[in-house]
Design a protein around this motif. Structure first.
Motif, PDB file in Angstrom:
ATOM      1  N   UNK A   1      12.124   3.597  -2.872  1.00  0.00           N
ATOM      2  CA  UNK A   1      12.051   5.012  -3.249  1.00  0.00           C
ATOM      3  C   UNK A   1      12.192   5.184  -4.754  1.00  0.00           C
ATOM      4  N   UNK A   2      13.124   4.460  -5.348  1.00  0.00           N
ATOM      5  CA  UNK A   2      13.306   4.535  -6.796  1.00  0.00           C
ATOM      6  C   UNK A   2      12.037   4.105  -7.532  1.00  0.00           C
ATOM      7  N   UNK A   3      11.426   3.001  -7.093  1.00  0.00           N
ATOM      8  CA  UNK A   3      10.222   2.510  -7.754  1.00  0.00           C
ATOM      9  C   UNK A   3       9.044   3.451  -7.534  1.00  0.00           C
ATOM     10  N   UNK A   4       8.923   4.001  -6.345  1.00  0.00           N
ATOM     11  CA  UNK A   4       7.834   4.931  -6.068  1.00  0.00           C
ATOM     12  C   UNK A   4       7.898   6.130  -7.005  1.00  0.00           C
ATOM     13  N   UNK A   5       9.088   6.712  -7.136  1.00  0.00           N
ATOM     14  CA  UNK A   5       9.230   7.880  -8.002  1.00  0.00           C
ATOM     15  C   UNK A   5       9.165   7.505  -9.480  1.00  0.00           C
ATOM     16  N   UNK A   6       9.767   6.380  -9.851  1.00  0.00           N
ATOM     17  CA  UNK A   6       9.781   5.986 -11.255  1.00  0.00           C
ATOM     18  C   UNK A   6       8.399   5.631 -11.777  1.00  0.00           C
TER      19      UNK A   6
ATOM     20  N   UNK B   1       0.460  13.440  -9.589  1.00  0.00           N
ATOM     21  CA  UNK B   1      -0.136  12.322  -8.878  1.00  0.00           C
ATOM     22  C   UNK B   1       0.603  12.019  -7.598  1.00  0.00           C
ATOM     23  N   UNK B   2      -0.094  11.408  -6.657  1.00  0.00           N
ATOM     24  CA  UNK B   2       0.515  10.971  -5.398  1.00  0.00           C
ATOM     25  C   UNK B   2       0.268   9.474  -5.247  1.00  0.00           C
ATOM     26  N   UNK B   3       1.111   8.830  -4.457  1.00  0.00           N
ATOM     27  CA  UNK B   3       1.022   7.389  -4.292  1.00  0.00           C
ATOM     28  C   UNK B   3      -0.117   7.025  -3.362  1.00  0.00           C
ATOM     29  N   UNK B   4      -1.040   6.195  -3.859  1.00  0.00           N
ATOM     30  CA  UNK B   4      -2.131   5.689  -3.031  1.00  0.00           C
ATOM     31  C   UNK B   4      -1.826   4.278  -2.522  1.00  0.00           C
ATOM     32  N   UNK B   5      -1.121   3.509  -3.328  1.00  0.00           N
ATOM     33  CA  UNK B   5      -0.767   2.129  -2.947  1.00  0.00           C
ATOM     34  C   UNK B   5       0.470   1.720  -3.727  1.00  0.00           C
ATOM     35  N   UNK B   6       1.381   1.009  -3.037  1.00  0.00           N
ATOM     36  CA  UNK B   6       2.605   0.531  -3.687  1.00  0.00           C
ATOM     37  C   UNK B   6       2.951  -0.834  -3.116  1.00  0.00           C
ATOM     38  N   UNK B   7       2.964  -1.862  -3.976  1.00  0.00           N
ATOM     39  CA  UNK B   7       3.308  -3.222  -3.576  1.00  0.00           C
ATOM     40  C   UNK B   7       4.637  -3.602  -4.216  1.00  0.00           C
ATOM     41  N   UNK B   8       5.557  -4.125  -3.396  1.00  0.00           N
ATOM     42  CA  UNK B   8       6.919  -4.419  -3.861  1.00  0.00           C
ATOM     43  C   UNK B   8       7.279  -5.858  -3.525  1.00  0.00           C
ATOM     44  N   UNK B   9       7.894  -6.531  -4.474  1.00  0.00           N
ATOM     45  CA  UNK B   9       8.440  -7.875  -4.277  1.00  0.00           C
ATOM     46  C   UNK B   9       9.933  -7.831  -4.565  1.00  0.00           C
ATOM     47  N   UNK B  10      10.734  -8.118  -3.538  1.00  0.00           N
ATOM     48  CA  UNK B  10      12.188  -8.138  -3.698  1.00  0.00           C
ATOM     49  C   UNK B  10      12.597  -9.546  -4.151  1.00  0.00           C
ATOM     50  N   UNK B  11      13.117  -9.637  -5.374  1.00  0.00           N
ATOM     51  CA  UNK B  11      13.453 -10.940  -5.947  1.00  0.00           C
ATOM     52  C   UNK B  11      14.874 -11.373  -5.606  1.00  0.00           C
TER      53      UNK B  11
ATOM     54  N   UNK C   1      16.248  -9.630 -13.018  1.00  0.00           N
ATOM     55  CA  UNK C   1      15.213  -8.885 -12.300  1.00  0.00           C
ATOM     56  C   UNK C   1      15.548  -8.891 -10.809  1.00  0.00           C
ATOM     57  N   UNK C   2      15.611  -7.721 -10.217  1.00  0.00           N
ATOM     58  CA  UNK C   2      15.947  -7.569  -8.807  1.00  0.00           C
ATOM     59  C   UNK C   2      14.729  -7.272  -7.944  1.00  0.00           C
ATOM     60  N   UNK C   3      13.870  -6.381  -8.424  1.00  0.00           N
ATOM     61  CA  UNK C   3      12.684  -5.975  -7.664  1.00  0.00           C
ATOM     62  C   UNK C   3      11.530  -5.773  -8.639  1.00  0.00           C
ATOM     63  N   UNK C   4      10.341  -6.154  -8.231  1.00  0.00           N
ATOM     64  CA  UNK C   4       9.132  -5.901  -9.003  1.00  0.00           C
ATOM     65  C   UNK C   4       8.133  -5.129  -8.149  1.00  0.00           C
ATOM     66  N   UNK C   5       7.323  -4.292  -8.811  1.00  0.00           N
ATOM     67  CA  UNK C   5       6.368  -3.478  -8.053  1.00  0.00           C
ATOM     68  C   UNK C   5       5.188  -3.108  -8.932  1.00  0.00           C
ATOM     69  N   UNK C   6       4.089  -2.799  -8.278  1.00  0.00           N
ATOM     70  CA  UNK C   6       2.926  -2.223  -8.945  1.00  0.00           C
ATOM     71  C   UNK C   6       2.261  -1.255  -7.973  1.00  0.00           C
ATOM     72  N   UNK C   7       1.711  -0.194  -8.531  1.00  0.00           N
ATOM     73  CA  UNK C   7       1.151   0.840  -7.661  1.00  0.00           C
ATOM     74  C   UNK C   7      -0.045   1.537  -8.269  1.00  0.00           C
ATOM     75  N   UNK C   8      -0.793   2.190  -7.388  1.00  0.00           N
ATOM     76  CA  UNK C   8      -1.934   3.015  -7.775  1.00  0.00           C
ATOM     77  C   UNK C   8      -1.591   4.459  -7.430  1.00  0.00           C
ATOM     78  N   UNK C   9      -1.742   5.334  -8.417  1.00  0.00           N
ATOM     79  CA  UNK C   9      -1.415   6.743  -8.236  1.00  0.00           C
ATOM     80  C   UNK C   9      -2.652   7.577  -8.557  1.00  0.00           C
ATOM     81  N   UNK C  10      -2.908   8.554  -7.699  1.00  0.00           N
ATOM     82  CA  UNK C  10      -4.125   9.352  -7.794  1.00  0.00           C
ATOM     83  C   UNK C  10      -3.746  10.823  -7.871  1.00  0.00           C
ATOM     84  N   UNK C  11      -4.411  11.528  -8.753  1.00  0.00           N
ATOM     85  CA  UNK C  11      -4.222  12.977  -8.824  1.00  0.00           C
ATOM     86  C   UNK C  11      -5.093  13.654  -7.773  1.00  0.00           C
ATOM     87  N   UNK C  12      -4.512  14.399  -6.823  1.00  0.00           N
ATOM     88  CA  UNK C  12      -5.325  15.080  -5.807  1.00  0.00           C
ATOM     89  C   UNK C  12      -6.158  16.200  -6.426  1.00  0.00           C
ATOM     90  N   UNK C  13      -7.252  16.553  -5.761  1.00  0.00           N
ATOM     91  CA  UNK C  13      -8.146  17.565  -6.302  1.00  0.00           C
ATOM     92  C   UNK C  13      -7.490  18.937  -6.374  1.00  0.00           C
TER      93      UNK C  13
END
Length: 323
Positions: free
Chosen positions: A210-215, A229-239, A299-311
């Motif tokens: 949740x923290x990574x999604x919002x951050x 923007x809204x989240x289209x994709x979120x990939x997380x790796x817990x280290x 480093x505890x968690x790493x993530x990358x995401x795609x965010x899209x602005x809705x119409x």
């Protein structure tokens, strides 16, 4: 002489009876004077008209006036009841809209006053941290507490601004820094309490997600056309496991922007604490050891995401946009 009187009386009776049964116009009375009516009552009791008969055939009469009064009364009562029902049903929405319209357009995002001694101590450690002091001195970075900018009627229904806040959850609103005005980088410092655990002493992975999604989303908002923007994709790796009752720092960077799409990378690190050059002990709920400050924490968690602005984002009012 008697025969003549009887004959006259019989003739009079016939003439009166036939005049009673003969159709007459609406404005013509069957009797010309009171003597005829009295004579009819005395001599022709069997020929009186009942309530079910009429001596004036003609067009139907209009309904009585009291029918219209009753109709108007019932109609007014129905309209009043319907209006009251609609008002009571929409009262919460009306109060919400009124509060939003009355809320200041640019509320202060730094006017935070801790409500407990524990929150005061945590907030002091955050605001006096060397990293915070360095970011404050850099004009490229802007300091804020986004959750404090939300109108109260929206804040009370927010997961991160209300539900997850508390003395044993997130006791202090995260302190956030953003670089530039085009959503380049973001740094947020938070304290995570013991009531956010999955396993004993370990912060729940869903909380970190949740923290990574919002951050990550807040990092790229400024780069999108409508700043939403809204989240289209979120990939997380817990280290590594994230221990509770500790400080963490979230770092995010916008990698690429194409129209209404933004790609962001980020991570959560354990924030090294320091109040001097030597190892010290600090009590925040429990006694923990802290060491010298380092620029990069574990480093505890790493993530990358795609965010899209809705119409539909361009049609959102100002108060509905992220703070």
């Amino acid at each position: 002489m008697v025969l003549v009187q009887n004959a006259a009386s019989s003739l009079l009776q016939r003439s009166i009876g036939s005049s009673m049964l003969r159709p007459t116009s609406h404005n013509t009375l069957p009797f010309r004077n009171a003597n005829h009516r009295c004579l009819l009552r005395r001599q022709l009791p069997s020929q009186r008209l009942t309530s079910s008969q009429t001596a004036y055939p003609g067009p139907d009469l209009p309904p009585p006036r009291r029918f219209f009064r009753r109709f108007l009364f019932l109609t007014s009562l129905s309209v009043a009841s319907l209006s009251l029902g609609i008002y009571l049903a929409t009262l919460p929405q009306i109060n919400t809209l009124t509060a939003l319209l009355r809320s200041p357009s640019t509320p202060s995002s730094l006017a935070y006053l801790p409500s407990t001694e524990r929150a005061t101590e945590i907030d002091n450690l955050i605001t006096n941290h060397p990293l915070v002091q360095r970011l404050r001195s850099d004009p490229e970075w802007t300091e804020s507490r986004p959750h404090l900018r939300m109108p109260s009627v929206m804040q009370q229904h927010s997961l991160t601004a209300s539900t997850l806040m508390g003395d044993t959850k997130i006791p202090v609103p995260p302190l956030m820094f953003t670089k530039g005005h085009k959503g380049e980088e973001l740094v947020a410092i938070s304290y995570l309490g013991a009531d956010l655990c999955g396993h004993v002493g370990i912060i729940h992975g869903g909380m970190l997600a949740t923290m990574l999604d919002e951050g990550l989303a807040r990092c790229c908002f400024a780069a999108l056309p409508s700043k939403v923007g809204v989240t289209a994709r979120l990939e997380i790796d817990f280290r590594r496991p994230t221990k509770c009752e500790g400080f963490v720092i979230l770092k995010a960077k916008t990698e690429k922007v194409e129209g209404r799409k933004a790609w962001v990378k980020g991570r959560v690190e354990a924030l090294p604490m320091m109040r001097g050059g030597d190892r010290e002990r600090v009590t925040i709920g429990r006694t923990v050891e802290i060491g010298p400050y380092e620029e990069k924490g574990e480093v505890l968690v790493e993530a990358e995401g795609l965010f899209v602005e809705p119409k539909w984002a361009k049609n959102l009012p100002a108060f509905a946009r992220p703070a």
